[in-house]
Structure formats: structure tokens, C-alpha cells
Design an enzyme around this catalytic site. Structure first.
Site, PDB file in Angstrom:
ATOM      1  N   ASP A  67      -7.394 -12.836  -1.601  1.00 46.07           N
ATOM      2  CA  ASP A  67      -8.356 -11.752  -1.415  1.00 46.07           C
ATOM      3  C   ASP A  67      -9.373 -11.660  -2.555  1.00 46.07           C
ATOM      4  O   ASP A  67      -9.230 -12.309  -3.588  1.00 46.07           O
ATOM      5  CB  ASP A  67      -7.622 -10.412  -1.237  1.00 46.07           C
ATOM      6  CG  ASP A  67      -6.418 -10.268  -2.163  1.00 46.07           C
ATOM      7  OD1 ASP A  67      -6.382 -10.967  -3.194  1.00 46.07           O
ATOM      8  OD2 ASP A  67      -5.532  -9.459  -1.852  1.00 46.07           O
ATOM      9  N   ASN A 136       2.568   0.489  -1.351  1.00 41.62           N
ATOM     10  CA  ASN A 136       2.584   0.944   0.051  1.00 41.62           C
ATOM     11  C   ASN A 136       2.983  -0.170   1.027  1.00 41.62           C
ATOM     12  O   ASN A 136       2.839  -0.025   2.229  1.00 41.62           O
ATOM     13  CB  ASN A 136       1.206   1.509   0.447  1.00 41.62           C
ATOM     14  CG  ASN A 136       0.115   0.448   0.456  1.00 41.62           C
ATOM     15  OD1 ASN A 136       0.347  -0.697   0.063  1.00 41.62           O
ATOM     16  ND2 ASN A 136      -1.078   0.811   0.912  1.00 41.62           N
ATOM     17  N   HIS A 138       1.641  -3.216   1.164  1.00 41.71           N
ATOM     18  CA  HIS A 138       0.609  -4.180   1.579  1.00 41.71           C
ATOM     19  C   HIS A 138       0.899  -5.567   1.020  1.00 41.71           C
ATOM     20  O   HIS A 138       1.537  -5.714  -0.021  1.00 41.71           O
ATOM     21  CB  HIS A 138      -0.809  -3.697   1.222  1.00 41.71           C
ATOM     22  CG  HIS A 138      -1.185  -3.751  -0.223  1.00 41.71           C
ATOM     23  ND1 HIS A 138      -2.020  -2.829  -0.811  1.00 41.71           N
ATOM     24  CD2 HIS A 138      -0.870  -4.621  -1.221  1.00 41.71           C
ATOM     25  CE1 HIS A 138      -2.202  -3.135  -2.080  1.00 41.71           C
ATOM     26  NE2 HIS A 138      -1.513  -4.216  -2.353  1.00 41.71           N
ATOM     27  N   GLU A 143      -3.559  -3.422   4.602  1.00 42.46           N
ATOM     28  CA  GLU A 143      -3.022  -2.074   4.430  1.00 42.46           C
ATOM     29  C   GLU A 143      -2.225  -1.669   5.674  1.00 42.46           C
ATOM     30  O   GLU A 143      -2.331  -2.325   6.723  1.00 42.46           O
ATOM     31  CB  GLU A 143      -4.187  -1.099   4.197  1.00 42.46           C
ATOM     32  CG  GLU A 143      -5.065  -1.426   2.987  1.00 42.46           C
ATOM     33  CD  GLU A 143      -4.425  -1.082   1.637  1.00 42.46           C
ATOM     34  OE1 GLU A 143      -3.175  -1.047   1.534  1.00 42.46           O
ATOM     35  OE2 GLU A 143      -5.175  -0.858   0.676  1.00 42.46           O
TER      36      GLU A 143
HETATM   37  C1  F6R Z   1      -3.436  -9.566  -4.979  1.00 48.66           C
HETATM   38  C2  F6R Z   1      -2.865  -9.024  -3.749  1.00 48.66           C
HETATM   39  C3  F6R Z   1      -2.080  -7.750  -3.723  1.00 48.66           C
HETATM   40  C4  F6R Z   1      -1.086  -7.647  -4.890  1.00 48.66           C
HETATM   41  C5  F6R Z   1      -0.345  -6.324  -4.830  1.00 48.66           C
HETATM   42  C6  F6R Z   1       0.582  -6.145  -6.026  1.00 48.66           C
HETATM   43  O1  F6R Z   1      -4.131 -10.764  -4.732  1.00 48.66           O
HETATM   44  O2  F6R Z   1      -3.061  -9.605  -2.740  1.00 48.66           O
HETATM   45  O3  F6R Z   1      -1.389  -7.656  -2.516  1.00 48.66           O
HETATM   46  O4  F6R Z   1      -0.173  -8.716  -4.832  1.00 48.66           O
HETATM   47  O5  F6R Z   1      -1.259  -5.266  -4.815  1.00 48.66           O
HETATM   48  O6  F6R Z   1      -0.177  -6.047  -7.184  1.00 48.66           O
HETATM   49  P1  F6R Z   1       0.494  -6.132  -8.628  1.00 48.66           P
HETATM   50  O7  F6R Z   1       1.064  -7.494  -8.757  1.00 48.66           O
HETATM   51  O8  F6R Z   1      -0.622  -5.902  -9.610  1.00 48.66           O
HETATM   52  O9  F6R Z   1       1.544  -5.076  -8.674  1.00 48.66           O
END
Ligand code: F6R
Length: 244
Positions: A67, A136, A138, A143
Site C-alpha cells: 500500500d 481493527n 485490517h 478496512e
Molecule cells: C502496512 C500495512 C498495514 C500494517 C498495519 C500494522 O503496509 O499494510 O496493514 O501492517 O497497520 O501496522 P504496524 O506494523 O505499524 O503496527
């Protein structure tokens, strides 16, 4: 879905590294799917040291990131392109043309999403996808409410995701409102997936993931129950509310 339960963040990073290292050693032309955020930083540190000590080369590998924020240029310090250069790409021998990240500043975002899907297909698909998980539930920026067959698309980030990611920005209002993300359908097409989770902030999402045994759109990570080759590598804090 197979669970590897580990003590802490370092042990999670070691296990993730062991899998990536094994797959890259067996197939130097491996196509990786990569994540940003705090979770994979330890994995990237281990990959960089393996490269520096001559154990691993990225010369023939490829990568696609999950992303990117809409509106941030690749040289913006909070962009995911910048993150990947800082943590991995600038420190290993992966040639510039062999990594790809959706462009958050493409003039036509729908066209950029289509280009990205086509580029993944043209590369023969993703062999090994690395994922983190949001509080959450994701994965990527898919989402709650995202459909199972979604492909790369533009999403509006939820308030909870913007809050969770505000720690990387000077002010919370600077967190972009939209992102481009691979869809759940894109992620599920990867041949093998590792989901990493560390820390108490992931405990609720992990408890929900393991209380389900099929896809529930309210928890996007539960789509992984539909995939035959998933490793979940999680530490004690992340699993503290899971009853096994
Ligand atoms: C990042 C991504 C997100 C993160 C998730 C956890 O490329 O796709 O899904 O993996 O938000 O983020 P952290 O690792 O910062 O807790």
C-alpha cells in the site's frame, strides 16, 4: 492457518526471517509482497544483515508493497516508498526496476490501481506475502467491510487507522485520509502468506481472528482463513487474549 507462538518482537522477527531466508535461498527469483509499519522492521534488519554478510542476494528477486498513502510523493519521509528505501531497498542489491509500490500521486488513481494489478500478474504473482495487522483487523489498508474479491483500490482510512498511524507524523492532521491498497483478493492470490503480530495493541484483533474460522468482513484479516498456506507468527503479548 498455522500459528507460531513466540516470546517477543525479536523472536517474531527471527522466525519471519527464517521463512523468508529459506524461500529466497531455494528460489532466488522469489517475488515478495512487503508491508511497512513497525511490525516488519526487525525482519528487514535481519534481511539487510544477511545481505551484508553475503548470505543472501536480492539481485534476481522482486517485490510489491501492499500500500501507499494518497497524496504523498515517494520522497516524502512518511511515504511508504521512503520507508522501504530507508529500511530495506537502499541497503540490499534489489535492482531499482524490480520493486514496485503503488504511486499515491498518480494523476489517475484508478489507472494506477489497474497498472499495479497488471504488474503483479506480469511478474507471475506474489510467492510470499508478508503482512502486519491493524488493531481493527485490517491487512494492507483493507478496512472492515472490504469484500473478499477486492483488488488494488483506493480506500478512505478509518479514524482508528489514522490515529494508529499518527505516531509517524508531526501532527495527527497530517495523516492522509486515503490510501491505495492491494485488495483482499490480491493478497489471497499470493502463494504463501506470513502474518506478523507483536504487542498488546494487537491482542484484540488476534483474539477475534482466532475466534473465527471463516471470513467475517468486520475483520479483514479473517480472509486468511480462506487461504491454504498461512503462517501466523505472533508473540505472547499479541496472543494474550487468545484462548487456544
Ligand atoms: C502496512 C500495512 C498495514 C500494517 C498495519 C500494522 O503496509 O499494510 O496493514 O501492517 O497497520 O501496522 P504496524 O506494523 O505499524 O503496527
Amino acid at each position: 492457518m498455522r500459528l507460531i507462538r513466540v516470546k517477543d518482537y525479536a523472536a517474531m522477527s527471527d522466525e519471519a526471517f527464517a521463512i523468508v531466508y529459506e524461500r529466497m535461498s531455494t528460489n532466488p527469483r522469489l517475488t515478495l509482497g512487503l508491508a511497512t509499519g513497525s511490525t516488519p522492521v526487525g525482519l528487514y534488519e535481519r534481511l539487510v544483515s544477511a545481505y551484508r554478510t553475503g548470505k543472501l542476494s536480492f539481485r534476481e528477486a522482486r517485490s510489491f508493497n501492499l500500500d501507499e498513502y494518497v497524496g504523498l510523493a515517494p520522497d516524502h519521509p512518511q511515504s511508504y516508498a521512503y520507508f522501504m528505501r530507508e529500511h530495506l531497498f537502499d541497503h540490499v542489491d534489489l535492482p531499482a526496476g524490480r520493486w514496485d509500490i503503488p504511486s499515491g500521486i498518480a494523476p489517475d488513481l484508478a489507472e494506477e490501481c489497474a497498472r499495479y494489478e497488471a504488474a503483479i500478474e506480469a511478474a507471475g504473482g506474489i510467492d510470499l506475502q508478508v503482512l502486519g495487522i491493524g488493531p481493527n483487523g485490517h491487512i494492507g489498508f483493507n478496512e472492515p467491510g472490504t469484500s473478499l474479491d477486492s483488488r488494488t483500490h483506493v480506500v478512505e482510512l478509518t479514524e482508528s487507522t489514522r490515529r494508529a498511524n499518527a505516531r509517524f507524523f508531526d501532527r495527527p492532521e497530517e495523516v492522509p485520509t486515503h490510501a491505495i491498497t492491494m485488495g483482499l483478493g490480491t493478497i489471497l492470490r499470493a502463494r504463501e502468506i506470513i502474518l506478523l503480530a507483536s504487542g498488546e495493541s494487537k491482542a484484540e484483533a488476534m483474539a477475534r481472528l482466532f475466534s473465527l474460522n471463516d471470513f467475517d468482513p468486520e475483520l479483514p484479516a479473517s480472509s486468511l482463513h480462506r487461504h491454504p498456506e498461512v503462517w501466523v507468527i505472533a508473540d505472547e503479548a499479541a496472543l494474550s487474549r487468545v484462548r487456544v
